[in-house]
Design a protein around this motif. Structure first.
Motif, mmCIF file in Angstrom:
data_model
loop_
_atom_site.group_PDB
_atom_site.id
_atom_site.type_symbol
_atom_site.label_atom_id
_atom_site.label_comp_id
_atom_site.label_asym_id
_atom_site.label_seq_id
_atom_site.Cartn_x
_atom_site.Cartn_y
_atom_site.Cartn_z
ATOM 1 N N PHE A 95 50.289 49.569 35.198
ATOM 2 C CA PHE A 95 49.760 50.703 36.160
ATOM 3 C C PHE A 95 48.018 50.180 36.737
ATOM 4 N N GLU A 96 47.523 50.650 36.744
ATOM 5 C CA GLU A 96 46.037 49.849 37.186
ATOM 6 C C GLU A 96 46.290 48.383 38.111
ATOM 7 N N LEU A 102 46.493 38.076 40.579
ATOM 8 C CA LEU A 102 47.313 37.676 38.849
ATOM 9 C C LEU A 102 45.276 37.960 38.017
ATOM 10 N N ASP A 103 44.131 37.512 39.358
ATOM 11 C CA ASP A 103 42.598 37.306 38.598
ATOM 12 C C ASP A 103 42.705 38.816 38.418
ATOM 13 N N GLY A 104 43.622 39.548 39.516
ATOM 14 C CA GLY A 104 42.657 41.030 39.426
ATOM 15 C C GLY A 104 43.044 41.612 38.195
ATOM 16 N N GLN A 105 44.639 40.964 37.691
ATOM 17 C CA GLN A 105 45.483 41.751 36.144
ATOM 18 C C GLN A 105 44.964 41.879 35.972
ATOM 19 N N LEU A 106 43.870 39.803 35.305
ATOM 20 C CA LEU A 106 43.561 39.709 34.377
ATOM 21 C C LEU A 106 42.333 39.852 34.096
ATOM 22 N N ALA A 107 41.082 40.627 35.373
ATOM 23 C CA ALA A 107 40.157 40.933 34.865
ATOM 24 C C ALA A 107 40.537 42.673 34.419
ATOM 25 N N VAL A 108 40.927 43.202 34.546
ATOM 26 C CA VAL A 108 41.161 44.656 33.924
ATOM 27 C C VAL A 108 41.350 44.173 32.244
ATOM 28 N N ALA A 163 45.095 36.877 28.420
ATOM 29 C CA ALA A 163 43.576 37.964 28.036
ATOM 30 C C ALA A 163 43.098 38.427 26.468
ATOM 31 N N HIS A 164 44.214 38.666 25.586
ATOM 32 C CA HIS A 164 44.227 39.106 24.689
ATOM 33 C C HIS A 164 43.557 37.620 23.480
ATOM 34 N N ASP A 165 44.110 37.286 24.143
ATOM 35 C CA ASP A 165 43.639 35.012 23.328
ATOM 36 C C ASP A 165 42.484 34.307 24.397
ATOM 37 N N ASN A 166 41.874 35.302 25.400
ATOM 38 C CA ASN A 166 41.044 34.205 25.951
ATOM 39 C C ASN A 166 41.029 33.530 26.289
ATOM 40 N N ARG A 167 42.438 32.785 27.592
ATOM 41 C CA ARG A 167 42.785 31.390 27.582
ATOM 42 C C ARG A 167 43.103 31.099 29.143
ATOM 43 N N TRP A 168 41.499 32.107 29.379
ATOM 44 C CA TRP A 168 41.562 32.027 30.756
ATOM 45 C C TRP A 168 40.338 32.629 31.551
ATOM 46 N N LYS A 169 39.278 32.093 31.780
ATOM 47 C CA LYS A 169 38.325 32.806 32.242
ATOM 48 C C LYS A 169 38.815 33.924 33.505
ATOM 49 N N SER A 170 37.782 34.761 33.606
ATOM 50 C CA SER A 170 38.181 35.853 34.572
ATOM 51 C C SER A 170 37.374 36.143 35.449
ATOM 52 N N SER A 171 37.273 36.383 36.760
ATOM 53 C CA SER A 171 35.794 36.301 37.843
ATOM 54 C C SER A 171 35.229 37.219 37.163
ATOM 55 N N ALA A 172 35.473 38.265 36.915
ATOM 56 C CA ALA A 172 35.008 39.797 36.523
ATOM 57 C C ALA A 172 34.599 39.663 34.869
ATOM 58 N N GLU A 173 33.504 38.441 33.893
ATOM 59 C CA GLU A 173 33.933 38.335 32.773
ATOM 60 C C GLU A 173 32.787 38.940 32.410
ATOM 61 N N GLY A 174 32.959 39.518 31.616
ATOM 62 C CA GLY A 174 31.906 40.045 30.356
ATOM 63 C C GLY A 174 31.686 42.315 31.303
ATOM 64 N N ALA A 175 32.891 42.271 32.097
ATOM 65 C CA ALA A 175 32.796 43.673 32.610
ATOM 66 C C ALA A 175 33.875 44.421 31.338
ATOM 67 N N LEU A 176 32.972 45.247 31.485
ATOM 68 C CA LEU A 176 33.359 46.741 30.292
ATOM 69 C C LEU A 176 33.459 47.829 31.173
ATOM 70 N N ARG A 192 26.982 45.346 38.656
ATOM 71 C CA ARG A 192 27.552 45.326 38.822
ATOM 72 C C ARG A 192 27.864 43.476 38.919
ATOM 73 N N VAL A 193 29.712 43.196 38.122
ATOM 74 C CA VAL A 193 29.945 41.800 38.090
ATOM 75 C C VAL A 193 30.356 41.289 39.082
ATOM 76 N N ALA A 194 31.275 41.913 39.774
ATOM 77 C CA ALA A 194 32.019 41.409 40.656
ATOM 78 C C ALA A 194 33.578 42.236 41.278
ATOM 79 N N GLN A 195 33.628 41.648 42.181
ATOM 80 C CA GLN A 195 34.286 43.008 43.248
ATOM 81 C C GLN A 195 35.592 41.286 43.381
ATOM 82 N N ILE A 196 37.159 42.180 42.511
ATOM 83 C CA ILE A 196 38.491 41.562 42.928
ATOM 84 C C ILE A 196 39.217 42.509 43.495
#
Length: 203
Positions: A95-96, A102-108, A163-176, A192-196
């Motif tokens: 939904f978000e 896909l990179d934006g989905q992974l970041a969420v 995302a659960h297994d952390n198998r690919w590094k997000s472009s916004a790693e560490g974001a909350l 601010r970490v990133a804009q995707i």
């Protein structure tokens, strides 16, 4: 007679010297053996004794070349093995950010994963997703219906597992935190970490 005694005395001295010499050699060998034993008993500290990570066990030729490749490889397994908590994570991605790259989905997805491990939010994905006033698609503590036959859901579900297994590094790693980019920079008190695409991510 005096000459005989002198020779006997010299022979005795020589014999005593040889005894001392062999005794000293024996003591040195024993000391060296003890020292060697003590070294062998010390714990071995070597990077070669460490267990390799699971990623290191994957041959380079089989490692996915891109996030898209990893998602494609994950889709079949993800559909068969998803728990309720993973489905909550996938629903939030759907939904978000279902229309995002896909990179934006992974970041969420990683934001939700990070929240469960931060000590500041609920410790389950469903707890984070259904926390009041956090996600605008949640209405009355209910998630809207999902077309589970759609490619969008299959992607979201695969991304949730990744995302659960952390198998690919997000472009916004560490974001909350994140919000829609159309709202501008809303949180001046956060880093601010990133804009995707259409989302801005913070920690």
């Amino acid at each position: 007679m005096a000459l005989f005694l002198k020779r006997a005395s010299l022979a005795s001295v020589a014999a005593g010297f040889l005894v001392l010499l062999y005794s000293a050699a024996g003591s040195g060998a024993a000391a060296q053996e003890k020292a060697l034993s003590s070294v062998q008993l010390q714990p071995s500290i070597s990077v070669f004794n460490e267990q390799p990570s699971s990623d290191a066990l994957i041959p380079a030729s089989q490692a996915p070349a891109s996030l898209a490749d990893l998602v494609a490889a994950e889709q079949e397994a993800a559909s068969a093995e998803s728990s309720q908590d993973i489905n909550c994570l996938a629903g939030a991605i759907y939904f978000e950010a279902g229309n995002e790259p896909l990179d934006g989905q992974l970041a969420v997805g990683r934001v939700i994963v990070n929240r469960t491990r931060s000590g500041r939010f609920p410790t389950s994905y469903c707890g984070v997703v259904y926390q009041p006033s956090q996600f605008s698609f949640i209405h009355g503590h209910h998630m809207p219906a999902i077309n589970t036959e759609s490619r969008r859901w299959q992607n979201a579900l695969a991304i949730a597992h990744i995302a659960h297994d952390n198998r690919w590094k997000s472009s916004a790693e560490g974001a909350l935190f994140f919000h829609a980019a159309r709202l501008g920079s809303r949180w001046q008190d956060k880093v601010r970490v990133a804009q995707i695409e259409n989302h801005i991510f913070y920690r």
